[in-house]
Design a protein around this motif. Structure first.
Motif, PDB file in Angstrom:
ATOM      1  N   PHE A   1      69.302 113.502  49.390  1.00 55.23           N
ATOM      2  CA  PHE A   1      68.332 113.436  50.496  1.00 55.23           C
ATOM      3  C   PHE A   1      67.016 114.019  50.011  1.00 55.23           C
ATOM      4  O   PHE A   1      67.022 114.983  49.237  1.00 55.23           O
ATOM      5  CB  PHE A   1      68.755 114.341  51.661  1.00 55.23           C
ATOM      6  CG  PHE A   1      70.010 113.935  52.344  1.00 55.23           C
ATOM      7  CD1 PHE A   1      70.043 112.809  53.148  1.00 55.23           C
ATOM      8  CD2 PHE A   1      71.155 114.701  52.223  1.00 55.23           C
ATOM      9  CE1 PHE A   1      71.202 112.447  53.805  1.00 55.23           C
ATOM     10  CE2 PHE A   1      72.323 114.344  52.882  1.00 55.23           C
ATOM     11  CZ  PHE A   1      72.339 113.214  53.669  1.00 55.23           C
ATOM     12  N   TYR A   2      65.942 113.483  50.532  1.00 56.93           N
ATOM     13  CA  TYR A   2      64.626 114.095  50.313  1.00 56.93           C
ATOM     14  C   TYR A   2      64.024 114.424  51.678  1.00 56.93           C
ATOM     15  O   TYR A   2      64.342 113.778  52.678  1.00 56.93           O
ATOM     16  CB  TYR A   2      63.685 113.135  49.580  1.00 56.93           C
ATOM     17  CG  TYR A   2      64.054 112.841  48.142  1.00 56.93           C
ATOM     18  CD1 TYR A   2      64.616 113.813  47.310  1.00 56.93           C
ATOM     19  CD2 TYR A   2      63.794 111.576  47.609  1.00 56.93           C
ATOM     20  CE1 TYR A   2      64.918 113.519  45.984  1.00 56.93           C
ATOM     21  CE2 TYR A   2      64.089 111.283  46.284  1.00 56.93           C
ATOM     22  CZ  TYR A   2      64.663 112.256  45.479  1.00 56.93           C
ATOM     23  OH  TYR A   2      64.944 111.967  44.174  1.00 56.93           O
ATOM     24  N   ASP A   3      63.105 115.365  51.677  1.00 51.60           N
ATOM     25  CA  ASP A   3      62.444 115.727  52.937  1.00 51.60           C
ATOM     26  C   ASP A   3      61.484 114.644  53.386  1.00 51.60           C
ATOM     27  O   ASP A   3      61.007 113.859  52.588  1.00 51.60           O
ATOM     28  CB  ASP A   3      61.555 116.957  52.740  1.00 51.60           C
ATOM     29  CG  ASP A   3      62.375 118.185  52.515  1.00 51.60           C
ATOM     30  OD1 ASP A   3      63.485 118.072  51.998  1.00 51.60           O
ATOM     31  OD2 ASP A   3      61.877 119.250  52.874  1.00 51.60           O
ATOM     32  N   SER A   4      61.146 114.688  54.649  1.00 47.78           N
ATOM     33  CA  SER A   4      60.111 113.780  55.120  1.00 47.78           C
ATOM     34  C   SER A   4      59.252 114.453  56.176  1.00 47.78           C
ATOM     35  O   SER A   4      58.527 113.788  56.910  1.00 47.78           O
ATOM     36  CB  SER A   4      60.756 112.498  55.650  1.00 47.78           C
ATOM     37  OG  SER A   4      59.830 111.441  55.598  1.00 47.78           O
ATOM     38  N   GLY A   5      59.362 115.758  56.292  1.00 48.50           N
ATOM     39  CA  GLY A   5      58.521 116.491  57.235  1.00 48.50           C
ATOM     40  C   GLY A   5      58.830 116.150  58.685  1.00 48.50           C
ATOM     41  O   GLY A   5      59.809 115.478  58.989  1.00 48.50           O
ATOM     42  N   ALA A   6      57.962 116.610  59.556  1.00 53.43           N
ATOM     43  CA  ALA A   6      58.133 116.345  60.982  1.00 53.43           C
ATOM     44  C   ALA A   6      57.330 115.104  61.335  1.00 53.43           C
ATOM     45  O   ALA A   6      56.164 114.987  60.968  1.00 53.43           O
ATOM     46  CB  ALA A   6      57.626 117.525  61.790  1.00 53.43           C
ATOM     47  N   ARG A   7      57.959 114.183  62.042  1.00 51.17           N
ATOM     48  CA  ARG A   7      57.206 112.991  62.478  1.00 51.17           C
ATOM     49  C   ARG A   7      56.446 113.335  63.755  1.00 51.17           C
ATOM     50  O   ARG A   7      56.975 113.967  64.664  1.00 51.17           O
ATOM     51  CB  ARG A   7      58.161 111.804  62.683  1.00 51.17           C
ATOM     52  CG  ARG A   7      58.713 111.279  61.358  1.00 51.17           C
ATOM     53  CD  ARG A   7      59.690 110.157  61.563  1.00 51.17           C
ATOM     54  NE  ARG A   7      59.047 108.877  61.775  1.00 51.17           N
ATOM     55  CZ  ARG A   7      59.027 107.872  60.884  1.00 51.17           C
ATOM     56  NH1 ARG A   7      59.590 108.028  59.689  1.00 51.17           N
ATOM     57  NH2 ARG A   7      58.453 106.733  61.185  1.00 51.17           N
ATOM     58  N   CYS A   8      55.200 112.896  63.802  1.00 51.34           N
ATOM     59  CA  CYS A   8      54.317 113.175  64.940  1.00 51.34           C
ATOM     60  C   CYS A   8      53.611 111.882  65.341  1.00 51.34           C
ATOM     61  O   CYS A   8      53.468 110.967  64.526  1.00 51.34           O
ATOM     62  CB  CYS A   8      53.254 114.190  64.517  1.00 51.34           C
ATOM     63  SG  CYS A   8      53.950 115.794  64.084  1.00 51.34           S
ATOM     64  N   PHE A   9      53.129 111.839  66.575  1.00 54.00           N
ATOM     65  CA  PHE A   9      52.403 110.648  67.044  1.00 54.00           C
ATOM     66  C   PHE A   9      50.938 110.699  66.625  1.00 54.00           C
ATOM     67  O   PHE A   9      50.327 111.773  66.590  1.00 54.00           O
ATOM     68  CB  PHE A   9      52.474 110.549  68.572  1.00 54.00           C
ATOM     69  CG  PHE A   9      53.842 110.197  69.056  1.00 54.00           C
ATOM     70  CD1 PHE A   9      54.315 108.891  68.951  1.00 54.00           C
ATOM     71  CD2 PHE A   9      54.678 111.161  69.601  1.00 54.00           C
ATOM     72  CE1 PHE A   9      55.591 108.553  69.377  1.00 54.00           C
ATOM     73  CE2 PHE A   9      55.957 110.839  70.030  1.00 54.00           C
ATOM     74  CZ  PHE A   9      56.415 109.538  69.915  1.00 54.00           C
ATOM     75  N   TYR A  10      50.396 109.528  66.325  1.00 50.85           N
ATOM     76  CA  TYR A  10      48.944 109.403  66.147  1.00 50.85           C
ATOM     77  C   TYR A  10      48.532 108.072  66.760  1.00 50.85           C
ATOM     78  O   TYR A  10      49.324 107.135  66.814  1.00 50.85           O
ATOM     79  CB  TYR A  10      48.532 109.488  64.670  1.00 50.85           C
ATOM     80  CG  TYR A  10      49.362 108.675  63.722  1.00 50.85           C
ATOM     81  CD1 TYR A  10      50.445 109.249  63.050  1.00 50.85           C
ATOM     82  CD2 TYR A  10      49.084 107.320  63.494  1.00 50.85           C
ATOM     83  CE1 TYR A  10      51.218 108.512  62.163  1.00 50.85           C
ATOM     84  CE2 TYR A  10      49.847 106.577  62.611  1.00 50.85           C
ATOM     85  CZ  TYR A  10      50.915 107.171  61.951  1.00 50.85           C
ATOM     86  OH  TYR A  10      51.688 106.434  61.086  1.00 50.85           O
ATOM     87  N   ASN A  11      47.284 108.028  67.251  1.00 49.31           N
ATOM     88  CA  ASN A  11      46.884 106.800  67.944  1.00 49.31           C
ATOM     89  C   ASN A  11      45.373 106.628  67.940  1.00 49.31           C
ATOM     90  O   ASN A  11      44.628 107.521  67.518  1.00 49.31           O
ATOM     91  CB  ASN A  11      47.466 106.795  69.363  1.00 49.31           C
ATOM     92  CG  ASN A  11      46.686 107.668  70.305  1.00 49.31           C
ATOM     93  OD1 ASN A  11      45.812 107.193  71.030  1.00 49.31           O
ATOM     94  ND2 ASN A  11      46.937 108.982  70.285  1.00 49.31           N
ATOM     95  N   THR A  12      44.965 105.462  68.401  1.00 48.39           N
ATOM     96  CA  THR A  12      43.536 105.102  68.359  1.00 48.39           C
ATOM     97  C   THR A  12      42.805 105.495  69.643  1.00 48.39           C
ATOM     98  O   THR A  12      41.589 105.327  69.724  1.00 48.39           O
ATOM     99  CB  THR A  12      43.382 103.570  68.195  1.00 48.39           C
ATOM    100  OG1 THR A  12      44.055 102.931  69.290  1.00 48.39           O
ATOM    101  CG2 THR A  12      43.983 103.076  66.888  1.00 48.39           C
TER     102      THR A  12
END
Ligand code: GTR
Length: 328
Positions: free
Chosen positions: A145-156
């Motif tokens: 497994f590798y890390d992928s950090g915390a997923r967060c929302f981004y938008n326009t």
């Protein structure tokens, strides 16, 4: 550069040859490894490191040919290509594995992990070992497994502080039922799209936003279109390094062990790259005009709670959940 079609046609020949010959072990084997990320991304660099170690430690019997930047297609297809032995190593995110491999679901669900250290303890412990073993049920070998950090929302459109701010927004999700239900539970409209299409979908306003980690947001240049980053940390979905079982059989037994060992040793290497690049990616996009805001964590956690509760009805998810929370 070789096209995806040429590659797969060639792989068909290799497979047909392999099926006829059933060993002997070839004098040199070049493993085809894939990643959707660009050169320099921590997962791609970890694969490159694996290739270098393999060359050295097998004295040139085994090498690695790296197809990065999604050259061989989207993650859900890469998983199947690895299962059928048309590629050897697929580095994909757990989200793309949720539907075919139920054991991976716990790693993507909301409200499971507190931070990176917690995620790493779980991946390095019993739950991680069981999830890796589950890939064996479908012609794959879970290497690491590798890390992928915390997923967060981004938008326009606007800063997202509470789930209400997501209402009415079209948000891209990876190919996973969990992500579909999570985004829906938070009040947005989930739009599944392959990773490679997100940048243009933001540019053309096919979608209003997406969710991912800092490094993906930066290297895909999605930050040029989506100017609002909101720290929702709604999923910690990590990466998997998967090997095709068919191709494993072409390796000498001692070289198989070397490959397993090198993959294990690539984890601390990848983690050091990850930790450094996370801050660099964040600083870069913030310096280029993106605004970041904290969210109402409790409001997010309670809006996401029904998704976790639904999946916890499954015995295996519940067992993994209890094991992971004990490490918090
Ligand atoms: C990234 C992950 C990729 C891909 C992408 C996505 O964080 O590293 O493998 O899965 O997310 O959302 O499609």
């Amino acid at each position: 550069m070789i096209s995806r079609r040429q590659f797969i046609a060639g792989a068909g020949l290799v497979l047909a040859g392999g099926a006829l010959a059933q060993a002997p072990v070839p004098a040199r084997l070049e493993l085809a490894a894939t990643d959707v990320h660009v050169r320099g991304y921590p997962t791609v660099e970890a694969l490159r490191w694996i290739g270098e170690q393999l060359e050295k430690e097998t004295e040139g019997r085994v090498g690695l040919r790296l197809y990065h930047s999604g050259q061989l297609g989207r993650e859900s297809d890469l998983i199947d290509l690895a299962r059928f032995g048309a590629i050897d190593i697929a580095r994909v995110n757990m989200a793309a594995l949720n539907n075919p491999f139920p054991a991976t679901r716990i790693l993507c669900l909301p409200n499971v992990f507190d931070d990176t250290a917690h995620l790493r303890r779980a991946l390095d412990g019993e739950v991680g070992a069981e999830v890796l073993a589950a890939f064996g049920q479908r012609d794959l070998v879970g290497l690491a497994f590798y890390d992928s950090g915390a997923r967060c929302f981004y938008n326009t459109k606007r800063p997202i502080v509470s789930p209400q701010d997501l209402h009415g927004l079209k948000i891209r999700v990876p190919p996973s039922d969990i992500f579909m239900s999570l985004v829906r539970a938070l009040g947005a409209n989930p739009t599944p799209l392959p990773y490679g299409e997100v940048y243009s979908a933001l540019q053309t306003h096919l979608i209003d936003g997406a969710e991912n980690n800092w490094q993906s947001f930066h290297t895909t240049r999605q930050f040029e279109a989506a100017r609002y980053w909101s720290y929702s940390r709604h999923s910690w979905s990590p990466e998997a390094l998967l090997l095709s079982r068919r191709r494993l059989e072409l390796l000498r037994p001692d070289d198989r062990e070397r490959l397993f060992d090198i993959a294990r040793r690539s984890v601390p290497y990848m983690r050091s790259l990850w930790d450094k690049s996370e801050a660099d990616a964040r600083d870069y996009v913030l310096a280029h005009g993106v605004t970041a805001n904290e969210v109402d964590r409790e409001a997010f956690a309670s809006a996401a709670a029904p998704v976790l509760a639904h999946y916890r009805k499954d015995e295996q998810v519940e067992k993994f959940y209890t094991g992971i929370r004990a490490l918090a």
